[in-house]
Design a protein around this motif. Structure first.
Motif: not given
Length: 354
Positions: A81-85, A227-228, A233-236, A239-243
């Protein structure tokens, strides 16, 4: 004359000893916070250790498996997760900076125009002129120095937080491994005639705290994963940070899910990344999810923990948050549940016997 003098001397020594004790507690507040956090987490891991023990493994093997599983889970989450965040946070900063640089997003001008349209009688230009003149009188050198000092303080706080997390981890491992011996040591302090009843209530309290910790983590993981999936799906945006925000939000009792959902919906409104339609869909989803969590998920997950009335939950969370911040809000509800156990099984029966 000796008796009044002796009484005054003893009283003075007693007051001095009390003040010294209070000062010592204040000096050791950070250490006591670490110990309390580690004890709270170890009680949360104890039901898992007992479950593994019932499968035929010895206590040390169950503790080792539990600790290794927890460490592996956190390490896997960090590595994935950290690299994505980090990448998404960098993208967020770059996007906001580009919006300011290109002039496509001018929040001050938008605010000025909105005030003019909403309050036509208000002298909006005069207000903004006054604000600009006030800003021109500020000592930016002093502000820059204070910002630099604040950055140093923040950096020191981060390092202190990492050191504190490491200390809590070590203490959690120790408390988890020695929970039975710690319980026996406490139980030995109670007279033999009352020890059986005390052990029964103590086991109920520790089990309640443990299942509460597991329940909150389960709610957090459920909200984070769902949430992720939904935000992808809705392309927010991000997504990883918000999850991750949704995960930590669900861990916080009472207001965590609402706060996390609000942050997620507002993030979906960032120009160039989200849209009002995406934010509206996210808002509808989280309104539905909060109802499902409150009336379906939470009662089922928390069914083994002691039920606490809603008013007591609110009061306990507010009091705990005021005293110890986020940790206080987390610990307040199991503490309130423990007090209710003592009230129902000790205080009320004694009152009924009189």
């Amino acid at each position: 004359m000796h008796s009044p003098f002796r009484t005054a001397l003893v009283a003075t020594l007693g007051v001095g000893l009390g003040l010294m004790l209070i000062g010592s507690i204040e000096s050791l507040s950070t250490i006591l916070l670490y110990v309390g956090t580690a004890l709270f987490l170890s009680l949360g891991l104890d039901p898992i250790v007992r479950w593994i023990e019932r499968r035929g493994l010895p206590r040390w093997a169950a503790v080792l498996i539990t600790i290794l599983a927890v460490l592996a889970a956190f390490a896997g989450i960090i590595l994935m997760i950290v690299p994505i965040i980090v990448a998404q946070v960098s993208q967020l900063i770059a996007t906001v900076q580009s919006l300011f640089d290109t002039g496509t997003w001018a929040p001050v001008d938008d605010l000025r125009q909105w005030l003019k349209d909403t309050f036509p009688l208000l002298l909006v230009d005069d207000v903004f002129t006054y604000i600009q003149e006030w800003l021109a009188t500020l000592d930016y050198g002093a502000i820059g120095g204070s910002i630099g000092e604040s950055l140093l303080v923040i950096g020191g706080a981060i390092l202190a937080g990492l050191a504190g997390a490491f200390i809590v981890l070590i203490l959690t491992i120790y408390f988890t491994a020695s929970t039975p011996s710690l319980k026996r040591a406490v139980y030995q302090l109670v007279p033999a005639s009352k020890r059986e009843r005390f052990i029964d209530i103590g086991e109920q309290i520790t089990a309640s705290v443990g299942f509460f910790v597991i329940g909150q983590l389960t709610l957090g993981v459920t909200n984070g994963v769902l949430s992720f999936i939904f935000l992808s799906i809705i392309q927010a945006p991000f997504a990883a940070v918000l999850a991750v925000i949704a995960f930590f939000g669900s861990i916080i009792p009472l207001v965590g899910t609402l706060t996390g959902s609000t942050i997620i919906v507002l993030t979906c409104l960032i120009p160039g990344l989200g849209s009002p339609q995406t934010a509206l869909v996210a808002a509808i989803y989280y309104l539905i999810y909060m109802q499902i969590e409150a009336y379906i998920l939470s009662p089922r997950i928390m069914s083994r923990a002691v039920s606490v009335p809603g008013a007591v939950v609110v009061i306990a969370a507010l009091a705990g948050g005021s005293l110890l911040g986020l940790l206080g809000a987390l610990v307040a509800i199991p503490v309130a549940a423990s007090i209710l156990i003592i009230y129902r099984q000790v205080v009320i029966p004694r009152m009924n016997e009189r």
